[in-house]
Design a protein around this motif. Structure first.
Motif, mmCIF file in Angstrom:
data_model
loop_
_atom_site.group_PDB
_atom_site.id
_atom_site.type_symbol
_atom_site.label_atom_id
_atom_site.label_comp_id
_atom_site.label_asym_id
_atom_site.label_seq_id
_atom_site.Cartn_x
_atom_site.Cartn_y
_atom_site.Cartn_z
ATOM 1 N N LEU A 78 -45.530 -18.732 80.301
ATOM 2 C CA LEU A 78 -46.266 -17.927 81.269
ATOM 3 C C LEU A 78 -45.478 -17.559 82.536
ATOM 4 N N LEU A 79 -45.341 -16.358 82.644
ATOM 5 C CA LEU A 79 -44.114 -15.878 83.556
ATOM 6 C C LEU A 79 -45.059 -15.296 84.934
ATOM 7 N N ALA A 80 -45.232 -16.028 85.956
ATOM 8 C CA ALA A 80 -46.435 -15.765 86.895
ATOM 9 C C ALA A 80 -45.726 -16.360 88.361
ATOM 10 N N ASP A 81 -46.401 -15.707 89.180
ATOM 11 C CA ASP A 81 -46.250 -16.447 90.615
ATOM 12 C C ASP A 81 -47.011 -17.637 90.647
ATOM 13 N N GLU A 82 -47.783 -18.081 90.106
ATOM 14 C CA GLU A 82 -48.645 -19.266 90.123
ATOM 15 C C GLU A 82 -48.908 -19.897 88.917
ATOM 16 N N LEU A 83 -48.588 -21.219 88.757
ATOM 17 C CA LEU A 83 -48.497 -21.666 87.148
ATOM 18 C C LEU A 83 -49.208 -22.729 86.667
ATOM 19 N N SER A 84 -50.405 -22.947 87.549
ATOM 20 C CA SER A 84 -51.431 -23.939 87.340
ATOM 21 C C SER A 84 -52.028 -23.960 85.821
ATOM 22 N N ALA A 85 -52.156 -22.505 85.307
ATOM 23 C CA ALA A 85 -52.831 -22.561 84.052
ATOM 24 C C ALA A 85 -52.041 -23.090 83.025
ATOM 25 N N THR A 86 -50.762 -23.670 83.109
ATOM 26 C CA THR A 86 -50.005 -24.089 82.064
ATOM 27 C C THR A 86 -50.179 -25.562 82.018
ATOM 28 N N ALA A 87 -50.921 -26.059 82.939
ATOM 29 C CA ALA A 87 -51.238 -27.465 82.969
ATOM 30 C C ALA A 87 -52.120 -27.953 82.037
ATOM 31 N N GLY A 88 -51.762 -28.814 81.058
ATOM 32 C CA GLY A 88 -52.697 -29.140 79.990
ATOM 33 C C GLY A 88 -52.987 -28.280 78.860
ATOM 34 N N THR A 89 -52.053 -26.996 78.753
ATOM 35 C CA THR A 89 -52.444 -26.252 77.940
ATOM 36 C C THR A 89 -51.203 -26.275 76.693
ATOM 37 N N PRO A 90 -51.585 -26.562 75.702
ATOM 38 C CA PRO A 90 -50.656 -27.160 74.552
ATOM 39 C C PRO A 90 -49.525 -25.780 74.123
ATOM 40 N N ARG A 91 -48.161 -26.158 73.889
ATOM 41 C CA ARG A 91 -47.444 -25.287 73.461
ATOM 42 C C ARG A 91 -47.294 -24.108 74.512
ATOM 43 N N ALA A 92 -47.365 -24.604 75.804
ATOM 44 C CA ALA A 92 -47.279 -23.363 76.710
ATOM 45 C C ALA A 92 -46.298 -24.216 77.924
ATOM 46 N N HIS A 93 -45.316 -23.368 78.307
ATOM 47 C CA HIS A 93 -44.744 -23.765 79.979
ATOM 48 C C HIS A 93 -44.834 -22.428 80.603
ATOM 49 N N GLY A 94 -44.754 -22.870 81.892
ATOM 50 C CA GLY A 94 -44.524 -21.902 82.798
ATOM 51 C C GLY A 94 -43.363 -21.304 83.426
ATOM 52 N N VAL A 95 -42.854 -20.188 83.702
ATOM 53 C CA VAL A 95 -41.735 -19.625 84.598
ATOM 54 C C VAL A 95 -42.032 -19.355 85.773
ATOM 55 N N ARG A 96 -41.714 -19.704 86.939
ATOM 56 C CA ARG A 96 -42.434 -19.375 88.163
ATOM 57 C C ARG A 96 -41.377 -17.843 88.634
ATOM 58 N N VAL A 97 -42.347 -16.675 88.771
ATOM 59 C CA VAL A 97 -41.617 -15.482 89.414
ATOM 60 C C VAL A 97 -42.039 -15.447 90.876
ATOM 61 N N PRO A 98 -41.170 -15.646 91.613
ATOM 62 C CA PRO A 98 -41.393 -15.710 93.029
ATOM 63 C C PRO A 98 -41.772 -14.458 93.472
ATOM 64 N N ILE A 99 -42.719 -14.258 94.564
ATOM 65 C CA ILE A 99 -43.239 -13.169 95.233
ATOM 66 C C ILE A 99 -43.233 -13.688 96.666
ATOM 67 N N PRO A 100 -42.105 -13.444 97.173
ATOM 68 C CA PRO A 100 -42.265 -14.198 98.893
ATOM 69 C C PRO A 100 -43.312 -13.466 99.582
ATOM 70 N N PHE A 101 -43.622 -12.029 99.487
ATOM 71 C CA PHE A 101 -44.596 -11.502 99.997
ATOM 72 C C PHE A 101 -45.191 -10.328 98.889
ATOM 73 N N LYS A 102 -46.329 -9.767 99.186
ATOM 74 C CA LYS A 102 -47.096 -9.108 98.304
ATOM 75 C C LYS A 102 -46.003 -7.803 98.148
ATOM 76 N N ALA A 103 -45.445 -7.205 98.880
ATOM 77 C CA ALA A 103 -44.895 -5.991 98.743
ATOM 78 C C ALA A 103 -43.478 -6.196 97.899
ATOM 79 N N MET A 104 -43.263 -7.494 97.600
ATOM 80 C CA MET A 104 -42.034 -7.667 96.918
ATOM 81 C C MET A 104 -42.472 -7.711 95.309
ATOM 82 N N ARG A 105 -43.902 -7.603 95.049
ATOM 83 C CA ARG A 105 -44.292 -7.683 93.366
ATOM 84 C C ARG A 105 -43.534 -6.729 92.650
ATOM 85 N N PRO A 106 -43.232 -5.370 93.027
ATOM 86 C CA PRO A 106 -42.567 -4.467 92.425
ATOM 87 C C PRO A 106 -41.257 -4.647 92.026
#
Length: 168
Positions: free
Chosen positions: A40-68
């Motif tokens: 999971l490549l995301a700014d928020e990784l709680s979904a990977t907790a307890g999910t088998p065969r999954a790990h998260g990689v944080r994609v930092p977004i310091p503020f919303k305008a940085m998403r693009p």
């Protein structure tokens, strides 16, 4: 049997429908039999907790305008670093330079069909990135036949590249 490393990009910046879609998709895929691994490549990784065969990689977004910028520059780099076999953009975007099989979920074409309902800058960005994602994807997933028709008629996506997968 070979297994795949499947990346789900869910850089949402906010709670809401697209985030719920990405999280539930990750959990459902991870329950399937087989040895596939999910990143999971995301700014928020709680979904990977307890999910088998999954790990998260944080994609930092310091503020919303940085998403693009985060999406355009970090996601292709992370796809390489994580050695992904499949990259799935779950929120209508698919940056250039993804080095593997490319899937995108396009939920609707509201930015094109109802441009007046979006702030000018955000609407222009959404129209551009949605059209680019539809062009770059090997497969476009959508939740309805109506959006599949819109993808064919408005963006010229060939029918054989569209997979209609109802939500839930």
């Amino acid at each position: 049997a070979s297994h795949l490393r499947i990346g789900l990009a869910a850089v949402t910046g906010t709670q809401g429908g697209p985030r719920t879609y990405a999280v539930e998709l990750l959990r459902a895929l991870a329950r399937l039999p087989g040895g596939d691994e999910f990143v999971l490549l995301a700014d928020e990784l709680s979904a990977t907790a307890g999910t088998p065969r999954a790990h998260g990689v944080r994609v930092p977004i310091p503020f919303k305008a940085m998403r693009p910028l985060s999406e355009a520059f970090l996601l292709p780099w992370l796809a390489r670093r994580e050695r992904l076999d499949v990259f799935h953009g779950t929120k209508q975007t698919l940056p250039a330079g993804i080095p593997c099989a490319r899937v995108v979920s396009i939920h609707d074409l509201a930015p094109m069909l109802f441009p007046e309902t979006f702030p000018a800058g955000a609407g222009a960005w959404l129209r551009r990135t949605t059209a680019a994602a539809a062009r770059r994807a090997h497969v476009v997933i959508t939740g309805s036949e109506t959006t599949a028709r819109d993808l064919r008629e408005r963006l010229g996506v060939p029918a054989d590249r569209i997979a209609v997968t109802p939500y839930g």
